[in-house]
Design an enzyme around this catalytic site. Sequence first.
Site, PDB file in Angstrom:
ATOM      1  N   GLY A 293     -33.667  -2.529 -64.432  1.00  0.00           N
ATOM      2  CA  GLY A 293     -32.681  -1.496 -64.130  1.00  0.00           C
ATOM      3  C   GLY A 293     -32.463  -0.569 -65.327  1.00  0.00           C
ATOM      4  O   GLY A 293     -33.372  -0.323 -66.121  1.00  0.00           O
ATOM      5  N   SER A 294     -31.234  -0.110 -65.485  1.00  0.00           N
ATOM      6  CA  SER A 294     -30.958   0.990 -66.414  1.00  0.00           C
ATOM      7  C   SER A 294     -31.114   0.654 -67.891  1.00  0.00           C
ATOM      8  O   SER A 294     -31.181   1.562 -68.726  1.00  0.00           O
ATOM      9  CB  SER A 294     -29.552   1.541 -66.163  1.00  0.00           C
ATOM     10  OG  SER A 294     -29.493   2.160 -64.896  1.00  0.00           O
ATOM     11  N   THR A 295     -31.155  -0.636 -68.276  1.00  0.00           N
ATOM     12  CA  THR A 295     -31.439  -0.929 -69.677  1.00  0.00           C
ATOM     13  C   THR A 295     -32.820  -0.411 -70.066  1.00  0.00           C
ATOM     14  O   THR A 295     -33.077  -0.108 -71.235  1.00  0.00           O
ATOM     15  CB  THR A 295     -31.371  -2.453 -69.960  1.00  0.00           C
ATOM     16  OG1 THR A 295     -32.122  -3.141 -68.946  1.00  0.00           O
ATOM     17  CG2 THR A 295     -29.923  -2.938 -69.964  1.00  0.00           C
TER      18      THR A 295
END
Length: 575
Positions: A293-295
């Site tokens: 995801g966004s990491t």
Amino acid sequence: MLLVLLASGLLMIGLMGRLVYLMIFCSDHYSQMAQALHQRERTIKAARGRILDRNGTVIATNRTVCTISVIHNQITDKERVVSVLSEALGLEEDEVQKKVEKYSAREIVATNVDKELGDAIRNYHLDGVKVDEDYKRYYPYNSLASKVLGFTGGDNQGIIGLEVVYEEWLKGTNGLILTQADAAGVEIENAFEDRVEPVAGADLTISLDVNIQTYAQQAASKVMEEKGAKRVSLIVMDPENGEIFAMVNVPEFDLNNPFVLNVEPEEGAGGTKQDLLNQMWRNPSINDTYEPGSTFKIITAAAGLEAGVVSLEDKFSCPGFRVVEDRRIRCHKVAGHGAETFLQGAMNSCNPVFIDVGQRLGVDQYYHYFTQFGLLGKTGIDLPGEASTIMHKKENMGLVELATVSFGQSFQITPLQLITTAASIVNGGNRVTPHFGIRAVTRDGTSVRKFSYPVREGVVSKETSEKMRYILEHVVAEGSGKKAALEGFRIGGKTATSEKLPRSLKKYISSFIGFAPADDPKVIALVTIDEPVGVYYGGTIAAPVIADLFENILPYLGISPETVTVHTMTNHSAD
């Protein structure tokens, strides 16, 4: 008559020849056989080397136990031997009887017997019963770092974790006791005894810090209980050299009872007990992959800045989605973020902004940075079973795949690979090798080996690294990672909420990666919360875990709070 004499002569010559052959050419062989007949050999087990944390705290050691065995030819009172051993050891008499009656040089009845019980059996002075001291692995902190340390089997050899990776240094060399026996195999009293002393294994010092591991395990256990999560993993690492301070995977298991399941099997779940044990021993931080995801936007941002396709002040527009070919890919903010700079897009964790950066890079250039950052290989950690990144083949990666990868979906990575890559991006551009082993030292203090690990410089430029630290500090100070902020400390980081496959199940992994101090990172940490119940956003439930952890360990690491303002840069552009 002459023929008889001739035959007798030939027979005598043959016998003499055979005798000469046996006495001269086979003397060594038969001498060894005779010696073996009159010798009894018993092993003296070597003490396994201890495992110590970075501060010298012993986290794996040995306890003295006993091995009980019988020698058939030396037993003078079989009934008493069977009676005493079966009662003392809690064994069936039939089982002991079979071992007592077996014709062998030595028959083991029981291993890992408590020393007190072994001494009690020895005090019976039973002919033919041998009580030899042995060692059993003991872990003073029980479940602490269980999936990292691993454990040993009945033969005291490593099975999983560091115990098996460093077997060569930890195992030591066994010794021997050689005693004389008569023709019946009975040991001769007061006869000469040869003894080869064992050599203890080397002590292994590792980078793990018991105090940081304890803080991390408490933080992970707390959020797991509060959110009813399936499991929680937390890695704490020095971004400058790759030394791992802590690696938590709750639920952990009891190292002193590694064959006892730590959870009840789910109703209807298949698999044998061994399957369940293998799952319990599994280290999700390195053995399992997930959609980050966004990491992962840290990687896309660094690639974009390094390639010069984006600057901090570049303008973007987010209507709440981006259309790529025939796909409408939405932002987490359905109404959209409107006009924003790249810096603001990162602070907002805006998917359309990162899709645009990915499209600017293109497949070829994006793959180039995947290779440069080390994402397509393994980290090389000194633990067994590390999984590789699962990524689209370059030839199969179209614009839609490029778009989804740019914000951390449609591929899988291990938590360790993610934190290692992030560390190389914020530490000035050096790709470090995550590791635990520091050195192995013999009991007399002679250094056996100091372990070293490769570092690859220039993964990103120092300028790109500085810009990434700047961006990620703003994410925590003013953006989606606000709940990781700590007064007086510069914290950088990135949130993530990724949906597990299949999407129809609506199950999520919430995560946050954070580092401090943001302008000169000395510690980096990643928490992943698998299937939290209720609120599942990474910024809401994962970021506070790192804040809680850092509040405890930053002062411990000598990082003191100070009056600070958010880091500023002289030039925000990429030019």
